[in-house]
Design a protein around this motif. Sequence first.
Motif, short mmCIF file in Angstrom:
data_model
loop_
_atom_site.label_atom_id
_atom_site.label_comp_id
_atom_site.label_asym_id
_atom_site.label_seq_id
_atom_site.Cartn_x
_atom_site.Cartn_y
_atom_site.Cartn_z
N GLU B 15 -43.10 -42.25 8.53
CA GLU B 15 -43.42 -43.31 7.55
C GLU B 15 -42.73 -44.60 7.97
O GLU B 15 -41.61 -44.60 8.48
CB GLU B 15 -42.96 -42.91 6.15
CG GLU B 15 -43.97 -42.05 5.43
CD GLU B 15 -43.67 -41.95 3.93
OE1 GLU B 15 -44.61 -42.10 3.12
OE2 GLU B 15 -42.50 -41.72 3.59
N ALA B 16 -43.42 -45.70 7.74
CA ALA B 16 -42.97 -47.07 8.04
C ALA B 16 -43.17 -47.46 9.51
O ALA B 16 -42.98 -48.63 9.86
CB ALA B 16 -41.52 -47.30 7.64
N ALA B 17 -43.58 -46.52 10.33
CA ALA B 17 -43.87 -46.88 11.73
C ALA B 17 -45.16 -47.68 11.79
O ALA B 17 -46.00 -47.61 10.89
CB ALA B 17 -43.98 -45.61 12.56
N SER B 18 -45.31 -48.43 12.87
CA SER B 18 -46.54 -49.20 13.06
C SER B 18 -47.57 -48.33 13.78
O SER B 18 -47.23 -47.44 14.55
CB SER B 18 -46.28 -50.47 13.85
OG SER B 18 -45.84 -50.14 15.15
N LEU B 19 -48.83 -48.62 13.49
CA LEU B 19 -49.92 -47.80 14.01
C LEU B 19 -50.88 -48.67 14.81
O LEU B 19 -51.23 -49.77 14.39
CB LEU B 19 -50.69 -47.15 12.85
CG LEU B 19 -52.02 -46.47 13.19
CD1 LEU B 19 -51.77 -45.18 13.95
CD2 LEU B 19 -52.82 -46.22 11.93
N LYS B 78 -52.13 -50.90 11.68
CA LYS B 78 -51.48 -51.01 10.37
C LYS B 78 -49.99 -51.19 10.64
O LYS B 78 -49.40 -50.42 11.40
CB LYS B 78 -51.74 -49.77 9.51
CG LYS B 78 -51.20 -49.93 8.09
CD LYS B 78 -51.63 -48.80 7.18
CE LYS B 78 -51.15 -49.07 5.75
NZ LYS B 78 -51.56 -48.02 4.79
N PRO B 79 -49.38 -52.20 10.05
CA PRO B 79 -47.98 -52.50 10.38
C PRO B 79 -47.00 -51.42 9.93
O PRO B 79 -45.98 -51.21 10.59
CB PRO B 79 -47.70 -53.81 9.63
CG PRO B 79 -48.95 -54.22 8.96
CD PRO B 79 -49.99 -53.18 9.14
N SER B 80 -47.30 -50.73 8.84
CA SER B 80 -46.35 -49.77 8.30
C SER B 80 -47.13 -48.64 7.61
O SER B 80 -47.73 -48.84 6.56
CB SER B 80 -45.42 -50.46 7.28
OG SER B 80 -44.57 -49.53 6.67
N VAL B 81 -47.15 -47.47 8.24
CA VAL B 81 -47.97 -46.37 7.71
C VAL B 81 -47.22 -45.64 6.59
O VAL B 81 -45.99 -45.63 6.53
CB VAL B 81 -48.38 -45.37 8.81
CG1 VAL B 81 -49.31 -46.04 9.80
CG2 VAL B 81 -47.16 -44.76 9.49
N GLN B 82 -48.02 -45.01 5.74
CA GLN B 82 -47.48 -44.19 4.66
C GLN B 82 -47.96 -42.76 4.83
O GLN B 82 -48.96 -42.50 5.53
CB GLN B 82 -47.98 -44.74 3.31
CG GLN B 82 -47.59 -46.17 3.05
CD GLN B 82 -48.25 -46.74 1.81
OE1 GLN B 82 -49.44 -46.52 1.58
NE2 GLN B 82 -47.49 -47.45 1.00
N TRP B 83 -47.28 -41.84 4.17
CA TRP B 83 -47.66 -40.44 4.24
C TRP B 83 -49.13 -40.25 3.85
O TRP B 83 -49.85 -39.44 4.43
CB TRP B 83 -46.74 -39.63 3.32
CG TRP B 83 -47.10 -38.19 3.24
CD1 TRP B 83 -46.81 -37.21 4.15
CD2 TRP B 83 -47.84 -37.56 2.20
NE1 TRP B 83 -47.32 -36.00 3.74
CE2 TRP B 83 -47.96 -36.19 2.54
CE3 TRP B 83 -48.41 -38.01 1.01
CZ2 TRP B 83 -48.62 -35.28 1.73
CZ3 TRP B 83 -49.07 -37.09 0.20
CH2 TRP B 83 -49.16 -35.74 0.57
N SER B 84 -49.61 -41.06 2.89
CA SER B 84 -50.98 -40.95 2.41
C SER B 84 -52.02 -41.42 3.44
O SER B 84 -53.22 -41.26 3.21
CB SER B 84 -51.15 -41.75 1.12
OG SER B 84 -50.81 -43.11 1.34
N LEU B 109 -54.42 -38.51 12.59
CA LEU B 109 -53.12 -39.13 12.34
C LEU B 109 -52.34 -38.27 11.36
O LEU B 109 -52.84 -37.96 10.28
CB LEU B 109 -53.30 -40.54 11.78
CG LEU B 109 -52.01 -41.22 11.30
CD1 LEU B 109 -51.07 -41.49 12.46
CD2 LEU B 109 -52.32 -42.53 10.55
N THR B 110 -51.13 -37.91 11.76
CA THR B 110 -50.22 -37.22 10.87
C THR B 110 -49.02 -38.11 10.65
O THR B 110 -48.37 -38.53 11.61
CB THR B 110 -49.76 -35.88 11.47
OG1 THR B 110 -50.89 -35.05 11.71
CG2 THR B 110 -48.80 -35.17 10.52
N VAL B 111 -48.73 -38.42 9.37
CA VAL B 111 -47.57 -39.24 9.04
C VAL B 111 -46.54 -38.34 8.37
O VAL B 111 -46.82 -37.72 7.34
CB VAL B 111 -47.94 -40.41 8.11
CG1 VAL B 111 -46.71 -41.24 7.79
CG2 VAL B 111 -49.01 -41.28 8.76
N LYS B 112 -45.39 -38.27 8.98
CA LYS B 112 -44.32 -37.43 8.44
C LYS B 112 -43.50 -38.22 7.43
O LYS B 112 -43.13 -39.37 7.70
CB LYS B 112 -43.44 -36.92 9.57
CG LYS B 112 -44.18 -36.02 10.54
CD LYS B 112 -43.24 -35.32 11.50
CE LYS B 112 -42.74 -36.29 12.55
NZ LYS B 112 -41.96 -35.56 13.61
N PRO B 113 -43.21 -37.61 6.27
CA PRO B 113 -42.46 -38.33 5.23
C PRO B 113 -41.01 -38.54 5.62
O PRO B 113 -40.50 -37.88 6.52
CB PRO B 113 -42.58 -37.42 4.01
CG PRO B 113 -42.90 -36.08 4.54
CD PRO B 113 -43.62 -36.27 5.84
#
Lengths: 115, 113
Positions: B15-19, B78-84, B109-113
Amino acid sequence: EAGVAQSPRYKIIEKRQSVAFWCNPISGHATLYWYQQILGQGPKLLIQFQNNGVVDDSQLPKDRFSAERLKGVDSTLKIQPAKLEDSAVYLCASSLIGGGTDTQYFGPGTRLTVL
Amino acid sequence: AQSVSQHNHHVILSEAASLELGCNYSYGGTVNLFWYVQYPGQHLQLLLKYFSGDPLVKGIKGFEAEFIKSKFSFNLRKPSVQWSDTAEYFCAVNPGGNNDMRFGAGTRLTVKP
């Protein structure tokens, strides 16, 4: 606004059997599409209808697949006889006009397993 | 053969990483470009589209994509990804405006919390 409806959601058949899928597009949408999505791949267009006429069926395997859109609303896609390689998700989509910039709205799909 | 290529099959981020998800196509002439997303258990839905004008397109949920004609690319960012944002993302190209949509193979895409 109701979305694109498809049924059934899942179907398991044996090879050489026949199967049919049904799609009800968004009300007022003139264009209807059927896609085949094999696991690990993106959707592939099978056939496109504009009202009740076929616009493009160049990728439809016509020896076994058929589709119709009666009265320009609901549509059915049939496979007869099915082969193992037909196992896929069959997606129906609709769009308002059918132009190149038109957004396509997808249904939930029918997952077909051919044994 | 003409095609749509998505370079990454599976991307894992915190989470919060750029994509940035890559998409390249091989069709010449005028193209209409789309990104669709499929959240777990849901149907495909439009994220954004480009057909003319400003090559930087903004879509829903903070996503944007840039059309670079010289590179035949339409990358999603996306500048900052979310778990959703965990989902599968499909790039699609409509060559020639005839509504014959060609999809890439998708990027999970898998976003880890």
